[in-house]
Motif scaffolding. Structure first.
Motif, PDB file in Angstrom:
ATOM      1  N   LEU A 279       2.685  56.217  24.624  1.00 42.44           N
ATOM      2  CA  LEU A 279       3.010  56.971  23.417  1.00 42.44           C
ATOM      3  C   LEU A 279       2.702  56.158  22.168  1.00 42.44           C
ATOM      4  O   LEU A 279       2.104  56.666  21.210  1.00 42.44           O
ATOM      5  CB  LEU A 279       4.492  57.361  23.457  1.00 42.44           C
ATOM      6  CG  LEU A 279       5.096  57.900  22.161  1.00 42.44           C
ATOM      7  CD1 LEU A 279       4.365  59.131  21.686  1.00 42.44           C
ATOM      8  CD2 LEU A 279       6.584  58.191  22.348  1.00 42.44           C
ATOM      9  N   VAL A 280       3.105  54.883  22.150  1.00 40.61           N
ATOM     10  CA  VAL A 280       2.881  54.044  20.971  1.00 40.61           C
ATOM     11  C   VAL A 280       1.384  53.841  20.733  1.00 40.61           C
ATOM     12  O   VAL A 280       0.919  53.812  19.581  1.00 40.61           O
ATOM     13  CB  VAL A 280       3.600  52.692  21.145  1.00 40.61           C
ATOM     14  CG1 VAL A 280       3.236  51.732  20.027  1.00 40.61           C
ATOM     15  CG2 VAL A 280       5.105  52.908  21.198  1.00 40.61           C
ATOM     16  N   GLU A 281       0.600  53.737  21.816  1.00 42.69           N
ATOM     17  CA  GLU A 281      -0.838  53.518  21.665  1.00 42.69           C
ATOM     18  C   GLU A 281      -1.572  54.791  21.244  1.00 42.69           C
ATOM     19  O   GLU A 281      -2.481  54.738  20.413  1.00 42.69           O
ATOM     20  CB  GLU A 281      -1.412  52.997  22.978  1.00 42.69           C
ATOM     21  CG  GLU A 281      -0.937  51.587  23.329  1.00 42.69           C
ATOM     22  CD  GLU A 281      -1.450  51.136  24.686  1.00 42.69           C
ATOM     23  OE1 GLU A 281      -2.198  51.926  25.315  1.00 42.69           O
ATOM     24  OE2 GLU A 281      -1.108  50.022  25.122  1.00 42.69           O
ATOM     25  N   ASP A 282      -1.209  55.935  21.800  1.00 40.87           N
ATOM     26  CA  ASP A 282      -1.931  57.181  21.515  1.00 40.87           C
ATOM     27  C   ASP A 282      -1.473  57.844  20.222  1.00 40.87           C
ATOM     28  O   ASP A 282      -2.269  58.476  19.534  1.00 40.87           O
ATOM     29  CB  ASP A 282      -1.757  58.155  22.685  1.00 40.87           C
ATOM     30  CG  ASP A 282      -2.422  57.653  23.955  1.00 40.87           C
ATOM     31  OD1 ASP A 282      -3.245  56.726  23.864  1.00 40.87           O
ATOM     32  OD2 ASP A 282      -2.097  58.179  25.045  1.00 40.87           O
ATOM     33  N   PHE A 283      -0.190  57.718  19.878  1.00 41.65           N
ATOM     34  CA  PHE A 283       0.348  58.361  18.676  1.00 41.65           C
ATOM     35  C   PHE A 283       1.171  57.327  17.880  1.00 41.65           C
ATOM     36  O   PHE A 283       2.399  57.427  17.785  1.00 41.65           O
ATOM     37  CB  PHE A 283       1.232  59.554  19.049  1.00 41.65           C
ATOM     38  CG  PHE A 283       0.555  60.598  19.892  1.00 41.65           C
ATOM     39  CD1 PHE A 283      -0.176  61.621  19.301  1.00 41.65           C
ATOM     40  CD2 PHE A 283       0.621  60.546  21.284  1.00 41.65           C
ATOM     41  CE1 PHE A 283      -0.805  62.578  20.071  1.00 41.65           C
ATOM     42  CE2 PHE A 283      -0.006  61.501  22.057  1.00 41.65           C
ATOM     43  CZ  PHE A 283      -0.731  62.519  21.458  1.00 41.65           C
ATOM     44  N   PRO A 284       0.507  56.313  17.322  1.00 43.01           N
ATOM     45  CA  PRO A 284       1.254  55.214  16.699  1.00 43.01           C
ATOM     46  C   PRO A 284       2.029  55.628  15.451  1.00 43.01           C
ATOM     47  O   PRO A 284       3.051  55.017  15.128  1.00 43.01           O
ATOM     48  CB  PRO A 284       0.165  54.191  16.359  1.00 43.01           C
ATOM     49  CG  PRO A 284      -1.092  54.995  16.267  1.00 43.01           C
ATOM     50  CD  PRO A 284      -0.948  56.102  17.247  1.00 43.01           C
ATOM     51  N   ASP A 285       1.565  56.639  14.729  1.00 39.70           N
ATOM     52  CA  ASP A 285       2.194  57.025  13.470  1.00 39.70           C
ATOM     53  C   ASP A 285       3.157  58.197  13.612  1.00 39.70           C
ATOM     54  O   ASP A 285       3.657  58.711  12.607  1.00 39.70           O
ATOM     55  CB  ASP A 285       1.119  57.375  12.435  1.00 39.70           C
ATOM     56  CG  ASP A 285       0.195  56.200  12.142  1.00 39.70           C
ATOM     57  OD1 ASP A 285       0.684  55.052  12.225  1.00 39.70           O
ATOM     58  OD2 ASP A 285      -0.992  56.427  11.847  1.00 39.70           O
ATOM     59  N   SER A 286       3.417  58.644  14.821  1.00 37.36           N
ATOM     60  CA  SER A 286       4.276  59.807  15.008  1.00 37.36           C
ATOM     61  C   SER A 286       5.737  59.397  15.024  1.00 37.36           C
ATOM     62  O   SER A 286       6.086  58.225  15.249  1.00 37.36           O
ATOM     63  CB  SER A 286       3.916  60.507  16.323  1.00 37.36           C
ATOM     64  OG  SER A 286       4.165  59.648  17.422  1.00 37.36           O
ATOM     65  N   ALA A 287       6.601  60.369  14.763  1.00 36.66           N
ATOM     66  CA  ALA A 287       8.036  60.106  14.797  1.00 36.66           C
ATOM     67  C   ALA A 287       8.510  59.715  16.195  1.00 36.66           C
ATOM     68  O   ALA A 287       9.352  58.805  16.333  1.00 36.66           O
ATOM     69  CB  ALA A 287       8.792  61.339  14.294  1.00 36.66           C
ATOM     70  N   PRO A 288       8.005  60.358  17.269  1.00 34.78           N
ATOM     71  CA  PRO A 288       8.419  59.903  18.604  1.00 34.78           C
ATOM     72  C   PRO A 288       8.029  58.460  18.893  1.00 34.78           C
ATOM     73  O   PRO A 288       8.720  57.773  19.646  1.00 34.78           O
ATOM     74  CB  PRO A 288       7.696  60.871  19.550  1.00 34.78           C
ATOM     75  CG  PRO A 288       7.497  62.106  18.753  1.00 34.78           C
ATOM     76  CD  PRO A 288       7.244  61.631  17.368  1.00 34.78           C
ATOM     77  N   ALA A 289       6.912  57.960  18.283  1.00 35.00           N
ATOM     78  CA  ALA A 289       6.505  56.573  18.517  1.00 35.00           C
ATOM     79  C   ALA A 289       7.536  55.593  17.974  1.00 35.00           C
ATOM     80  O   ALA A 289       7.763  54.526  18.551  1.00 35.00           O
ATOM     81  CB  ALA A 289       5.132  56.322  17.899  1.00 35.00           C
ATOM     82  N   LYS A 290       8.179  55.920  16.849  1.00 36.38           N
ATOM     83  CA  LYS A 290       9.215  55.044  16.300  1.00 36.38           C
ATOM     84  C   LYS A 290      10.382  54.913  17.268  1.00 36.38           C
ATOM     85  O   LYS A 290      10.904  53.819  17.506  1.00 36.38           O
ATOM     86  CB  LYS A 290       9.688  55.594  14.956  1.00 36.38           C
ATOM     87  CG  LYS A 290       8.602  55.634  13.883  1.00 36.38           C
ATOM     88  CD  LYS A 290       9.147  56.208  12.594  1.00 36.38           C
ATOM     89  CE  LYS A 290       8.053  56.281  11.526  1.00 36.38           C
ATOM     90  NZ  LYS A 290       8.555  56.877  10.258  1.00 36.38           N
ATOM     91  N   LEU A 291      10.793  56.044  17.838  1.00 33.07           N
ATOM     92  CA  LEU A 291      11.875  55.994  18.830  1.00 33.07           C
ATOM     93  C   LEU A 291      11.437  55.248  20.084  1.00 33.07           C
ATOM     94  O   LEU A 291      12.247  54.545  20.717  1.00 33.07           O
ATOM     95  CB  LEU A 291      12.308  57.417  19.195  1.00 33.07           C
ATOM     96  CG  LEU A 291      12.892  58.253  18.050  1.00 33.07           C
ATOM     97  CD1 LEU A 291      13.154  59.679  18.529  1.00 33.07           C
ATOM     98  CD2 LEU A 291      14.179  57.630  17.540  1.00 33.07           C
ATOM     99  N   ALA A 292      10.151  55.387  20.441  1.00 36.95           N
ATOM    100  CA  ALA A 292       9.647  54.701  21.627  1.00 36.95           C
ATOM    101  C   ALA A 292       9.704  53.187  21.437  1.00 36.95           C
ATOM    102  O   ALA A 292      10.020  52.445  22.380  1.00 36.95           O
ATOM    103  CB  ALA A 292       8.219  55.144  21.928  1.00 36.95           C
ATOM    104  N   ARG A 293       9.407  52.706  20.227  1.00 31.16           N
ATOM    105  CA  ARG A 293       9.475  51.259  19.977  1.00 31.16           C
ATOM    106  C   ARG A 293      10.902  50.750  20.140  1.00 31.16           C
ATOM    107  O   ARG A 293      11.131  49.656  20.690  1.00 31.16           O
ATOM    108  CB  ARG A 293       8.938  50.962  18.577  1.00 31.16           C
ATOM    109  CG  ARG A 293       7.438  51.214  18.432  1.00 31.16           C
ATOM    110  CD  ARG A 293       6.932  50.766  17.071  1.00 31.16           C
ATOM    111  NE  ARG A 293       5.512  51.068  16.903  1.00 31.16           N
ATOM    112  CZ  ARG A 293       5.034  52.158  16.327  1.00 31.16           C
ATOM    113  NH1 ARG A 293       5.882  53.077  15.849  1.00 31.16           N
ATOM    114  NH2 ARG A 293       3.742  52.356  16.226  1.00 31.16           N
ATOM    115  N   LYS A 294      11.866  51.529  19.691  1.00 31.36           N
ATOM    116  CA  LYS A 294      13.260  51.120  19.860  1.00 31.36           C
ATOM    117  C   LYS A 294      13.633  51.058  21.346  1.00 31.36           C
ATOM    118  O   LYS A 294      14.317  50.126  21.793  1.00 31.36           O
ATOM    119  CB  LYS A 294      14.181  52.101  19.133  1.00 31.36           C
ATOM    120  CG  LYS A 294      14.043  52.073  17.620  1.00 31.36           C
ATOM    121  CD  LYS A 294      15.013  53.063  16.986  1.00 31.36           C
ATOM    122  CE  LYS A 294      14.879  53.048  15.463  1.00 31.36           C
ATOM    123  NZ  LYS A 294      15.804  54.018  14.816  1.00 31.36           N
TER     124      LYS A 294
END
Length: 301
Positions: A279-294
């Motif tokens: 998710l972080v690699e394919d959609f780095p600027d999306s809102a779900p990516a922020k939650l994925a990093r956490k």
């Protein structure tokens, strides 16, 4: 000289050991070969025994079939010889068995050339013709249908003829609003906490409108119904259908997040980290990516 003797003695020992090993290996090979031969022989004997048993079974069935055919041939011969008539006569009531002695007529046939249709004697039977009266016979004439008298047309000169009323056009249904209505109905059920009913609504929407733009959203929220009911295995399958069919859609990012969270809920942190990284690699600027990093920091991935 002493050293040479030691070398020769060591060589002899090695030779003896080699010979012993070869003998043991040969004995093992012979035993293995003998065991395989016995196993093959036993398998062959079992096969022949099975063949014999099947042959006996086939012979028994053939004998039974021949016996049944012979019985059927006897029954057919008995039927041809009038066995059916005899049986029916034996089964008849007592008062019908002696019908010939009790005055029953069993052969009812019309007398030849005696009567014809209408109870009138045939001309060739020799009966005298009935005298015909000269009076009029109105009953011989079949009356026809009564004449149709057309109603007179009344023309009102002081009133104009009524105009033809055109039927009102039937308003066409808004075809574009039907998918949105079905989708909105299912979403309303989800918001009300009726997850099973909402899932049925999304399934009905997907079946009726398989090519609508809201199909990715319907698939995603179908996965959310499973996730809300803590059925994480089914939610993973539903969310993977979103990422598999619509990998570039906005809902694919949210689906990847929920896949990772579902794997973490079922005790599979490795797959959870894998999908969160995707998710972080394919959609780095999306809102779900922020939650994925956490989530990745929490899982140590």
């Amino acid at each position: 000289m002493k050293y040479l003797k030691l070398v020769l003695l060591a060589a002899l020992c090695l030779f003896a050991v080699g010979c012993t090993a070869m003998q043991q290996r040969q004995a093992t090979t012979d035993a293995s070969t003998e065991w395989r031969l016995k196993s093959l022989e036993e398998s062959f004997l079992n096969f022949r025994e099975e063949q014999r048993r099947q042959a006996d079974t086939i012979d028994e069935k053939a004998a039974d079939a021949d016996k049944r055919i012979a019985e059927l041939e006897q029954e057919v011969a008995a039927l041809k010889a009038g066995g059916v008539v005899a049986d029916s006569a034996a089964d008849a009531p007592d008062d019908m068995k002696d019908g010939a002695n009790k005055g029953w007529v069993t052969d009812l046939k019309p007398e030849p050339d005696e009567w014809v249709e209408g109870g009138k004697p045939a001309p060739e039977s020799g009966a005298e013709p009935v005298a015909q009266s000269a009076e009029e016979k109105p009953w011989d004439k079949v009356p026809g249908p009564p004449p149709v008298i057309p109603e007179p047309t009344v023309v009102h000169r002081d009133k104009p003829a009524p105009k033809a009323v055109k039927p009102k056009p039937v308003p066409k249904k808004n075809v574009k609003s039907a998918p949105k209505a079905a989708y909105g109905s299912a979403m309303a059920l989800y918001d009300a906490g009726k997850y099973a009913a909402a899932r049925d609504g999304f399934d009905a929407f997907l079946k009726r409108f398989p090519k609508d733009d809201l199909v990715p959203n319907a698939l995603y929220w179908k996965g959310e119904t499973y996730y809300s009911q803590k059925d994480y295995a089914q939610s993973i399958l539903a969310f993977k259908e979103v990422t598999g069919r619509f990998p570039k859609h906005d809902k694919a990012a949210a689906a990847l997040l929920k896949i990772g969270m579902s794997y973490e809920r079922v005790g599979d942190p490795d797959n959870s980290v894998f999908y969160l990284r995707a998710l972080v690699e394919d959609f780095p600027d999306s809102a779900p990516a922020k939650l994925a990093r956490k989530e990745l920091r929490r899982l140590g991935g």
